[in-house]
Design a protein around this motif. Structure first.
Motif, PDB file in Angstrom:
ATOM      1  N   TYR A  48       3.957  13.118   3.810  1.00 14.07           N
ATOM      2  CA  TYR A  48       4.986  11.862   4.152  1.00 14.07           C
ATOM      3  C   TYR A  48       4.558  11.161   2.711  1.00 14.07           C
ATOM      4  CZ  TYR A  48       5.473  13.808   8.902  1.00 14.07           C
ATOM      5  OH  TYR A  48       5.604  14.533   9.870  1.00 14.07           O
ATOM      6  N   VAL A  49       5.038  10.234   2.023  1.00 11.11           N
ATOM      7  CA  VAL A  49       4.700   9.236   1.677  1.00 11.11           C
ATOM      8  C   VAL A  49       5.263   8.339   2.455  1.00 11.11           C
ATOM      9  CG1 VAL A  49       5.081   8.686  -0.667  1.00 11.11           C
ATOM     10  CG2 VAL A  49       4.829  10.875  -0.732  1.00 11.11           C
ATOM     11  N   ARG A  50       4.897   7.738   2.436  1.00 10.29           N
ATOM     12  CA  ARG A  50       4.631   5.821   2.881  1.00 10.29           C
ATOM     13  C   ARG A  50       4.523   4.783   2.372  1.00 10.29           C
ATOM     14  NH1 ARG A  50       4.403   5.480   8.585  1.00 10.29           N
ATOM     15  NH2 ARG A  50       3.448   2.697   9.272  1.00 10.29           N
ATOM     16  N   PHE A  51       5.481   3.959   2.104  1.00 12.51           N
ATOM     17  CA  PHE A  51       5.046   2.641   1.405  1.00 12.51           C
ATOM     18  C   PHE A  51       4.877   1.556   2.673  1.00 12.51           C
ATOM     19  CE2 PHE A  51       6.929  -1.698   0.655  1.00 12.51           C
ATOM     20  CZ  PHE A  51       6.314  -1.767  -0.385  1.00 12.51           C
ATOM     21  N   GLU A  52       3.657   0.744   2.988  1.00  7.87           N
ATOM     22  CA  GLU A  52       3.653  -0.177   4.157  1.00  7.87           C
ATOM     23  C   GLU A  52       3.654  -1.613   3.160  1.00  7.87           C
ATOM     24  OE1 GLU A  52      -0.369   1.159   5.946  1.00  7.87           O
ATOM     25  OE2 GLU A  52       1.081   2.904   6.879  1.00  7.87           O
ATOM     26  N   ALA A  53       4.624  -2.922   3.652  1.00  8.34           N
ATOM     27  CA  ALA A  53       4.218  -3.964   3.213  1.00  8.34           C
ATOM     28  C   ALA A  53       3.201  -4.448   4.403  1.00  8.34           C
ATOM     29  CB  ALA A  53       5.128  -4.852   3.820  1.00  8.34           C
ATOM     30  N   PRO A  54       2.538  -5.566   3.519  1.00  7.27           N
ATOM     31  CA  PRO A  54       1.112  -6.662   4.153  1.00  7.27           C
ATOM     32  C   PRO A  54       1.745  -6.728   5.803  1.00  7.27           C
ATOM     33  CG  PRO A  54       2.029  -7.862   2.442  1.00  7.27           C
ATOM     34  CD  PRO A  54       2.422  -6.597   2.365  1.00  7.27           C
ATOM     35  N   ALA A  70       0.765  -1.150  -0.084  1.00  6.91           N
ATOM     36  CA  ALA A  70      -0.154  -0.356   0.174  1.00  6.91           C
ATOM     37  C   ALA A  70       0.743   0.682  -0.067  1.00  6.91           C
ATOM     38  CB  ALA A  70      -1.277  -0.124   1.078  1.00  6.91           C
ATOM     39  N   LEU A  71       0.255   2.423  -0.363  1.00 11.98           N
ATOM     40  CA  LEU A  71       1.127   3.809  -0.602  1.00 11.98           C
ATOM     41  C   LEU A  71       0.381   4.031   0.135  1.00 11.98           C
ATOM     42  CD1 LEU A  71       3.711   4.797  -1.600  1.00 11.98           C
ATOM     43  CD2 LEU A  71       2.620   5.352  -3.977  1.00 11.98           C
ATOM     44  N   LYS A  72       0.197   5.477   0.512  1.00  7.30           N
ATOM     45  CA  LYS A  72       0.316   6.766   1.540  1.00  7.30           C
ATOM     46  C   LYS A  72       0.607   7.954   0.889  1.00  7.30           C
ATOM     47  CE  LYS A  72      -2.174   3.425   4.599  1.00  7.30           C
ATOM     48  NZ  LYS A  72      -2.309   3.108   6.106  1.00  7.30           N
ATOM     49  N   VAL A  73      -0.279   8.805   1.046  1.00  8.94           N
ATOM     50  CA  VAL A  73       0.275  10.814   1.159  1.00  8.94           C
ATOM     51  C   VAL A  73      -0.380  10.785   1.989  1.00  8.94           C
ATOM     52  CG1 VAL A  73       0.035  12.561   0.076  1.00  8.94           C
ATOM     53  CG2 VAL A  73       1.026  10.419  -1.564  1.00  8.94           C
ATOM     54  N   MET A  74       0.580  11.743   3.143  1.00 10.89           N
ATOM     55  CA  MET A  74      -0.370  12.161   4.733  1.00 10.89           C
ATOM     56  C   MET A  74       0.008  13.454   4.723  1.00 10.89           C
ATOM     57  SD  MET A  74       0.484   8.954   6.936  1.00 10.89           S
ATOM     58  CE  MET A  74       1.960   8.558   7.110  1.00 10.89           C
ATOM     59  N   ASP A  75      -1.054  14.354   5.138  1.00 13.82           N
ATOM     60  CA  ASP A  75      -0.217  15.725   5.606  1.00 13.82           C
ATOM     61  C   ASP A  75       0.616  16.102   6.468  1.00 13.82           C
ATOM     62  OD1 ASP A  75      -2.292  15.751   7.396  1.00 13.82           O
ATOM     63  OD2 ASP A  75      -4.059  17.020   6.873  1.00 13.82           O
ATOM     64  N   ALA A  76       0.926  17.136   6.751  1.00 15.11           N
ATOM     65  CA  ALA A  76       1.611  17.302   7.982  1.00 15.11           C
ATOM     66  C   ALA A  76       0.594  16.977   9.020  1.00 15.11           C
ATOM     67  CB  ALA A  76       1.608  19.105   8.281  1.00 15.11           C
ATOM     68  N   GLN A  77      -0.830  16.738   9.535  1.00 16.76           N
ATOM     69  CA  GLN A  77      -1.091  15.960  10.618  1.00 16.76           C
ATOM     70  C   GLN A  77      -0.706  13.902  10.655  1.00 16.76           C
ATOM     71  OE1 GLN A  77      -2.725  19.091   9.437  1.00 16.76           O
ATOM     72  NE2 GLN A  77      -1.112  19.422  10.568  1.00 16.76           N
ATOM     73  N   ARG A  78      -0.480  13.856   9.931  1.00 16.63           N
ATOM     74  CA  ARG A  78      -0.652  12.203   9.436  1.00 16.63           C
ATOM     75  C   ARG A  78      -1.626  12.386   8.885  1.00 16.63           C
ATOM     76  NH1 ARG A  78       4.717  11.042  10.051  1.00 16.63           N
ATOM     77  NH2 ARG A  78       4.048   8.879   9.645  1.00 16.63           N
ATOM     78  N   ASN A  79      -2.774  12.920   8.923  1.00 16.23           N
ATOM     79  CA  ASN A  79      -3.963  11.910   7.699  1.00 16.23           C
ATOM     80  C   ASN A  79      -3.988  11.821   6.344  1.00 16.23           C
ATOM     81  OD1 ASN A  79      -6.088  13.325  10.382  1.00 16.23           O
ATOM     82  ND2 ASN A  79      -5.038  15.566   9.350  1.00 16.23           N
TER      83      ASN A  79
END
Length: 181
Positions: free
Chosen positions: A175-181, A139-148
């Motif tokens: 923030y750009v976050r990569f998450e493994a299962p 999964a790939l996520k982009v989050m704002d400064a408050q990590r939403n």
């Protein structure tokens, strides 16, 4: 400072033109351009001024290069900073691949861009010398400064050596976050 306009091309309709302007990186992808003092081919001034503004969908600027990377664990001395060194070589032994401590379920890697930046494209490169299934179903996520979470995408199955995600229009994230299962 300022904007440089170049390569002004008139369109076949004779009523419009296309042009390129730089720089936009310092403005975080946002632009505002006012056009005034335009004359027709006979030298007659055209009335008024027009202001154009918006956000560019994306550029080829790698914002991660100036970010701060972190990950859930580190193994074999392969810390998170390796993923933002600008080198897309997928061979672990060439020094540009991160490694989490095995066995780890739900491992993650992320980059903090330091402030909200407009993102129009995220491009991931994976390890190529072994262990390819470790990236399956990420999964790939982009989050704002408050990590939403402001954008997320699940990639089902086995990805190729690299995957690009385009997000028109551009979205703001820190923030750009990569998450493994």
């Amino acid at each position: 400072g300022g904007i440089i306009v170049s390569n002004l091309l008139f369109n076949p309709d004779g009523r419009s033109a296309a042009f390129w302007f730089n720089p936009v990186v310092a403005s975080n992808g946002q632009y505002s351009l006012t056009v005034r003092g335009v004359s027709d081919l006979k030298g007659n001034p055209l009335a008024g001024a027009a202001t154009l503004s918006g956000v560019l969908p994306f550029s080829s600027t790698n914002l991660a290069l100036t970010g701060t990377a972190s990950q859930s664990s580190i193994s074999f001395g392969a810390g998170p900073e390796r993923a933002i060194d600008g080198n897309t070589d997928g061979n672990f032994f060439d020094g540009s691949v991160t490694h989490n401590a095995p066995p780890e379920t739900g491992g993650w890697w992320e980059v903090n861009l330091g402030a909200a930046r407009y993102l129009g494209r995220i491009h991931l490169w994976f390890r190529t010398d072994c262990c390819a299934t470790r990236q399956d179903d990420f999964a790939l996520k982009v989050m704002d400064a408050q990590r939403n979470v402001v954008w997320q995408e699940a990639y089902p199955g086995h990805p190729p050596t690299d995957v690009a995600f385009n997000m028109p229009p551009a979205l703001a994230g820190q923030y750009v976050r990569f998450e493994a299962p």
